[in-house]
Scaffold this active site. Structure first.
Site, PDB file in Angstrom:
ATOM      1  CD  GLU A  61       1.777   5.986   1.739  1.00 20.15           C
ATOM      2  OE1 GLU A  61       0.798   6.550   1.246  1.00 20.15           O
ATOM      3  OE2 GLU A  61       2.459   5.153   1.121  1.00 20.15           O
ATOM      4  CG  ASN A  93       1.614   6.150  -5.441  1.00 13.18           C
ATOM      5  OD1 ASN A  93       1.981   5.876  -6.589  1.00 13.18           O
ATOM      6  ND2 ASN A  93       1.732   5.307  -4.419  1.00 13.18           N
ATOM      7  CE  LYS A 153      -1.212   3.212  -4.218  1.00  8.99           C
ATOM      8  NZ  LYS A 153      -1.801   2.520  -3.088  1.00  8.99           N
ATOM      9  CG  HIS A 183       4.385   2.591  -1.783  1.00 11.63           C
ATOM     10  ND1 HIS A 183       3.651   1.423  -1.674  1.00 11.63           N
ATOM     11  CD2 HIS A 183       3.500   3.613  -1.656  1.00 11.63           C
ATOM     12  CE1 HIS A 183       2.388   1.745  -1.504  1.00 11.63           C
ATOM     13  NE2 HIS A 183       2.253   3.049  -1.489  1.00 11.63           N
TER      14      HIS A 183
HETATM   15  P1  PGA Z   1      -4.398   5.071  -0.872  1.00  7.54           P
HETATM   16  O1  PGA Z   1      -2.862   4.819  -1.228  1.00  7.54           O
HETATM   17  O2  PGA Z   1      -4.588   6.569  -0.777  1.00  7.54           O
HETATM   18  O3  PGA Z   1      -5.157   4.480  -2.014  1.00  7.54           O
HETATM   19  O4  PGA Z   1      -4.664   4.403   0.426  1.00  7.54           O
HETATM   20  C1  PGA Z   1      -1.824   5.550  -0.647  1.00  7.54           C
HETATM   21  C2  PGA Z   1      -0.478   5.039  -1.102  1.00  7.54           C
HETATM   22  O5  PGA Z   1      -0.306   3.817  -1.249  1.00  7.54           O
HETATM   23  O6  PGA Z   1       0.448   5.828  -1.330  1.00  7.54           O
END
Ligand code: PGA
Length: 247
Positions: A165, A7, A9, A96
């Site tokens: 998550e 992901n 972002k 999310h």
């Molecule tokens: P991270 O993010 O691996 O940077 O903790 C995971 C996510 O938000 O899907």
């Protein structure tokens, strides 16, 4: 089949396709490649370009979100499941915690899942408790609510993947301890079986997954894959996560 979903972002410009090319070269010659599926969710601006380039490759492209209306509407800046599918995405994240924090309600999330499934996108539905909820021992209650308020028996469970998550774990470097995580994943699968006629969709873990903690995470065979944020922007880290998983 295990999933490694990156992901991105708010990250990436067209030349960031080089990251995917590196991952793809690894994937192509990896002897374990039939055991897992790689999905990358870049920002909307890159979906068409990436999906076209990787159309005949093993890597699949997804979106990070979608709007809760199906096709076209007068909502400025909104992007529907129909539009996402039409530019070649095969997956979409829904729910999310970033988007829940921005106002996504269970009702909106249900519409998103429904319409995304209708347009043949595989939905990665994200759930997770925050720090306070964990401290209050309400993790299971929170997760159960997030699942039952959105998922319905009539949804095609073969196109649904759950990503657990914990919010306190995202981007913090902290991950749940082995026992807690194992219990939580079993609990999630139990609820999913209640919703979907005794069969559970895949359940992934996400939150600070990296090339080191994957050694511990891989012991938990009940986890069907990983949603990887920060580490998915580095081809080396992302590849090392997969390598270490199968080592
Ligand atoms: P991270 O993010 O691996 O940077 O903790 C995971 C996510 O938000 O899907």
């Amino acid at each position: 089949m295990k999933y490694f979903i990156g992901n991105w972002k708010m990250f990436g410009v067209p030349k960031s396709i080089n990251i995917l090319k590196s991952i793809n070269s690894f994937n192509l010659f990896d002897k374990n490649r039939n055991k897992y599926q790689i999905v990358i969710t870049p920002p909307y601006t890159l979906i068409h370009f990436f999906a076209k380039y990787f159309k005949k490759k093993l890597i699949k492209i997804g979106s990070q979100n979608c709007f809760y209306k199906e096709k076209y509407s007068s909502n400025t800046s909104a992007i529907s499941p129909y539009m996402i599918k039409k530019v070649g995405a095969k997956f979409t994240l829904v729910g999310h915690s970033d988007n829940r924090a921005e106002g996504d309600t269970d009702k909106m999330l249900k519409e998103k899942v429904k319409h995304a499934l209708k347009h043949n996108l595989k939905v990665v539905f994200c759930i997770g408790e925050n720090k306070k909820q964990k401290k209050n021992n309400s993790t299971n209650r929170v997760l159960k609510n997030q699942l039952i308020k959105v998922l319905e028996k009539k949804f095609n469970k073969n196109n649904i993947i759950i990503a657990y998550e914990p919010i306190w774990s995202i981007g913090t470097g902290k991950i749940p301890n082995e026992q807690d995580l194992s219990n939580t994943v079993f609990f999630i699968k139990k609820i999913l079986k209640q919703i979907f006629n005794n069969k559970s969709p895949a359940v992934l873990y996400g939150g600070s997954v990296d090339e080191n903690n994957i050694q511990m995470l891989k012991q938990l065979r009940e986890i069907d894959g990983f949603l990887i944020g920060g580490a998915s922007k580095s081809p080396k880290k992302f590849i090392d996560i997969i390598k270490n998983y199968y080592k």
